[in-house]
Design a protein around this motif. Structure first.
Motif, PDB file in Angstrom:
ATOM      1  N   PHE A   1       0.834  -1.205   0.000  1.00  0.00           N
ATOM      2  CA  PHE A   1       0.000   0.000   0.000  1.00  0.00           C
ATOM      3  C   PHE A   1       0.865   1.250   0.000  1.00  0.00           C
ATOM      4  O   PHE A   1       0.597   2.193  -0.744  1.00  0.00           O
ATOM      5  N   GLU A   2       1.906   1.259   0.805  1.00  0.00           N
ATOM      6  CA  GLU A   2       2.810   2.412   0.853  1.00  0.00           C
ATOM      7  C   GLU A   2       3.427   2.664  -0.520  1.00  0.00           C
ATOM      8  O   GLU A   2       3.460   3.786  -1.012  1.00  0.00           O
ATOM      9  N   LYS A   3       3.908   1.595  -1.158  1.00  0.00           N
ATOM     10  CA  LYS A   3       4.529   1.723  -2.480  1.00  0.00           C
ATOM     11  C   LYS A   3       3.520   2.213  -3.517  1.00  0.00           C
ATOM     12  O   LYS A   3       3.794   3.132  -4.289  1.00  0.00           O
ATOM     13  N   SER A   4       2.351   1.627  -3.541  1.00  0.00           N
ATOM     14  CA  SER A   4       1.367   2.001  -4.565  1.00  0.00           C
ATOM     15  C   SER A   4       0.775   3.385  -4.313  1.00  0.00           C
ATOM     16  O   SER A   4       0.400   4.075  -5.250  1.00  0.00           O
ATOM     17  N   PHE A   5       0.722   3.816  -3.055  1.00  0.00           N
ATOM     18  CA  PHE A   5       0.186   5.141  -2.745  1.00  0.00           C
ATOM     19  C   PHE A   5       1.112   6.234  -3.263  1.00  0.00           C
ATOM     20  O   PHE A   5       0.670   7.258  -3.754  1.00  0.00           O
ATOM     21  N   TYR A   6       2.401   5.998  -3.182  1.00  0.00           N
ATOM     22  CA  TYR A   6       3.364   6.998  -3.652  1.00  0.00           C
ATOM     23  C   TYR A   6       3.713   6.842  -5.128  1.00  0.00           C
ATOM     24  O   TYR A   6       4.370   7.702  -5.696  1.00  0.00           O
ATOM     25  N   ASN A   7       3.298   5.772  -5.752  1.00  0.00           N
ATOM     26  CA  ASN A   7       3.492   5.561  -7.191  1.00  0.00           C
ATOM     27  C   ASN A   7       2.137   5.243  -7.805  1.00  0.00           C
ATOM     28  O   ASN A   7       1.904   4.132  -8.263  1.00  0.00           O
ATOM     29  N   PRO A   8       1.233   6.215  -7.825  1.00  0.00           N
ATOM     30  CA  PRO A   8      -0.146   5.907  -8.212  1.00  0.00           C
ATOM     31  C   PRO A   8      -0.322   5.609  -9.698  1.00  0.00           C
ATOM     32  O   PRO A   8       0.406   6.111 -10.532  1.00  0.00           O
ATOM     33  N   VAL A   9      -1.294   4.747  -9.949  1.00  0.00           N
ATOM     34  CA  VAL A   9      -1.777   4.498 -11.302  1.00  0.00           C
ATOM     35  C   VAL A   9      -3.214   5.008 -11.297  1.00  0.00           C
ATOM     36  O   VAL A   9      -3.981   4.700 -10.389  1.00  0.00           O
ATOM     37  N   ILE A  10      -3.563   5.801 -12.288  1.00  0.00           N
ATOM     38  CA  ILE A  10      -4.835   6.513 -12.293  1.00  0.00           C
ATOM     39  C   ILE A  10      -5.856   5.815 -13.194  1.00  0.00           C
ATOM     40  O   ILE A  10      -5.537   5.346 -14.283  1.00  0.00           O
ATOM     41  N   CYS A  11      -7.111   5.773 -12.735  1.00  0.00           N
ATOM     42  CA  CYS A  11      -8.214   5.178 -13.484  1.00  0.00           C
ATOM     43  C   CYS A  11      -8.515   6.025 -14.725  1.00  0.00           C
ATOM     44  O   CYS A  11      -8.656   7.245 -14.631  1.00  0.00           O
ATOM     45  N   GLU A  12      -8.642   5.377 -15.865  1.00  0.00           N
ATOM     46  CA  GLU A  12      -8.960   6.076 -17.112  1.00  0.00           C
ATOM     47  C   GLU A  12     -10.405   6.550 -17.146  1.00  0.00           C
ATOM     48  O   GLU A  12     -10.744   7.473 -17.864  1.00  0.00           O
ATOM     49  N   GLU A  13     -11.272   5.911 -16.352  1.00  0.00           N
ATOM     50  CA  GLU A  13     -12.698   6.260 -16.355  1.00  0.00           C
ATOM     51  C   GLU A  13     -13.005   7.479 -15.496  1.00  0.00           C
ATOM     52  O   GLU A  13     -13.722   8.366 -15.919  1.00  0.00           O
ATOM     53  N   CYS A  14     -12.482   7.499 -14.245  1.00  0.00           N
ATOM     54  CA  CYS A  14     -12.879   8.571 -13.324  1.00  0.00           C
ATOM     55  C   CYS A  14     -11.711   9.381 -12.782  1.00  0.00           C
ATOM     56  O   CYS A  14     -11.930  10.380 -12.101  1.00  0.00           O
ATOM     57  N   GLY A  15     -10.469   8.976 -13.056  1.00  0.00           N
ATOM     58  CA  GLY A  15      -9.313   9.734 -12.600  1.00  0.00           C
ATOM     59  C   GLY A  15      -8.881   9.444 -11.178  1.00  0.00           C
ATOM     60  O   GLY A  15      -7.969  10.086 -10.666  1.00  0.00           O
ATOM     61  N   SER A  16      -9.515   8.482 -10.504  1.00  0.00           N
ATOM     62  CA  SER A  16      -9.130   8.129  -9.136  1.00  0.00           C
ATOM     63  C   SER A  16      -7.911   7.220  -9.144  1.00  0.00           C
ATOM     64  O   SER A  16      -7.581   6.601 -10.153  1.00  0.00           O
ATOM     65  N   GLN A  17      -7.262   7.122  -8.006  1.00  0.00           N
ATOM     66  CA  GLN A  17      -6.094   6.260  -7.860  1.00  0.00           C
ATOM     67  C   GLN A  17      -6.522   4.802  -7.786  1.00  0.00           C
ATOM     68  O   GLN A  17      -7.462   4.463  -7.081  1.00  0.00           O
ATOM     69  N   LEU A  18      -5.822   3.945  -8.538  1.00  0.00           N
ATOM     70  CA  LEU A  18      -6.137   2.522  -8.566  1.00  0.00           C
ATOM     71  C   LEU A  18      -5.415   1.762  -7.469  1.00  0.00           C
ATOM     72  O   LEU A  18      -4.342   2.158  -7.020  1.00  0.00           O
ATOM     73  N   ILE A  19      -5.998   0.660  -7.077  1.00  0.00           N
ATOM     74  CA  ILE A  19      -5.325  -0.335  -6.248  1.00  0.00           C
ATOM     75  C   ILE A  19      -4.792  -1.352  -7.248  1.00  0.00           C
ATOM     76  O   ILE A  19      -5.542  -1.891  -8.049  1.00  0.00           O
ATOM     77  N   TYR A  20      -3.479  -1.619  -7.220  1.00  0.00           N
ATOM     78  CA  TYR A  20      -2.915  -2.445  -8.282  1.00  0.00           C
ATOM     79  C   TYR A  20      -1.795  -3.335  -7.784  1.00  0.00           C
ATOM     80  O   TYR A  20      -1.221  -3.119  -6.733  1.00  0.00           O
ATOM     81  N   ASN A  21      -1.527  -4.366  -8.594  1.00  0.00           N
ATOM     82  CA  ASN A  21      -0.304  -5.143  -8.457  1.00  0.00           C
ATOM     83  C   ASN A  21       0.284  -5.248  -9.861  1.00  0.00           C
ATOM     84  O   ASN A  21      -0.098  -4.480 -10.740  1.00  0.00           O
ATOM     85  N   SER A  22       1.174  -6.169 -10.116  1.00  0.00           N
ATOM     86  CA  SER A  22       1.861  -6.186 -11.409  1.00  0.00           C
ATOM     87  C   SER A  22       0.986  -6.601 -12.584  1.00  0.00           C
ATOM     88  O   SER A  22       1.311  -6.309 -13.719  1.00  0.00           O
ATOM     89  N   SER A  23      -0.142  -7.267 -12.354  1.00  0.00           N
ATOM     90  CA  SER A  23      -0.913  -7.759 -13.489  1.00  0.00           C
ATOM     91  C   SER A  23      -2.371  -7.322 -13.518  1.00  0.00           C
ATOM     92  O   SER A  23      -3.057  -7.564 -14.494  1.00  0.00           O
TER      93      SER A  23
END
Length: 187
Positions: free
Chosen positions: A87-109
């Motif tokens: 969570f710490e890593k993904s919070f500081y390296n966000p990937v953004i949703c193409e639909e609404c612009g919110s930050q995604l919860i993600y892993n490598s795949s």
């Protein structure tokens, strides 16, 4: 670097339905375990405890423990730690949703948007580096196999100019095979 209040706003906006936990700043002065504690922060009994010299990334990490606890309870400390680090890593390296612009919860795949529910899946989990590696292996394998089948592998008894001509042809075959494999892997 952001300060604690900015990070808390981002954390709340990330999961707005999750109430903000109690935060105990300067816990080294208020916690009964402070003399025995070597951590910059911890999450215990619904409270995030932070030492006075903790940084915002410690807050994000402990917030990850808070999210894990809210979702699953105190079930597994090892898994909670893995989740908090992720969570710490993904919070500081966000990937953004193409639909609404919110930050995604993600892993490598795969990824999930907690705001609109959009799900994303990677068709190639290896990315560009994996495609290049695969192309090189296919090129080498194809070159060796093709050279063996066509008799293009240089022999010990052949003159140097014949060996060099075969090596040039094999190199061309290997590069073209690797390039075709790379392009096909990207499609």
């Amino acid at each position: 670097m952001e300060d604690f209040s900015e990070v808390l706003v981002r954390l709340h906006n990330f999961l707005p339905s999750l109430p903000t936990p109690r935060i105990n700043y300067n816990c080294e002065y208020t916690c009964p375990m402070a003399n025995e504690c070597n951590y910059l922060g911890c999450y215990v009994n619904g409270t995030i405890n932070l030492k006075s010299y903790a940084t915002p990334d410690v807050l994000v990490h402990e917030y990850g423990h808070y999210i894990f606890h809210k979702a699953l309870g105190y079930v597994d400390h090892v898994e909670s730690e893995k989740f908090a680090r992720w969570f710490e890593k993904s919070f500081y390296n966000p990937v953004i949703c193409e639909e609404c612009g919110s930050q995604l919860i993600y892993n490598s795949s795969e990824a999930f948007c907690p705001n609109c529910g959009t799900q994303y899946y990677s068709s190639n989990g290896n990315g560009l580096i994996g495609a290049i590696g695969k192309a090189i292996l296919v090129g080498l394998g194809g070159t060796l196999l093709g050279g063996f089948i066509t008799g293009m592998l240089p022999g010990k008894a052949e003159p140097l100019d014949v060996k060099m001509d075969k090596i040039r042809k094999l190199t061309g075959m290997g590069v073209s095979t690797a390039l075709i494999s790379f392009i096909a892997g990207l499609l």
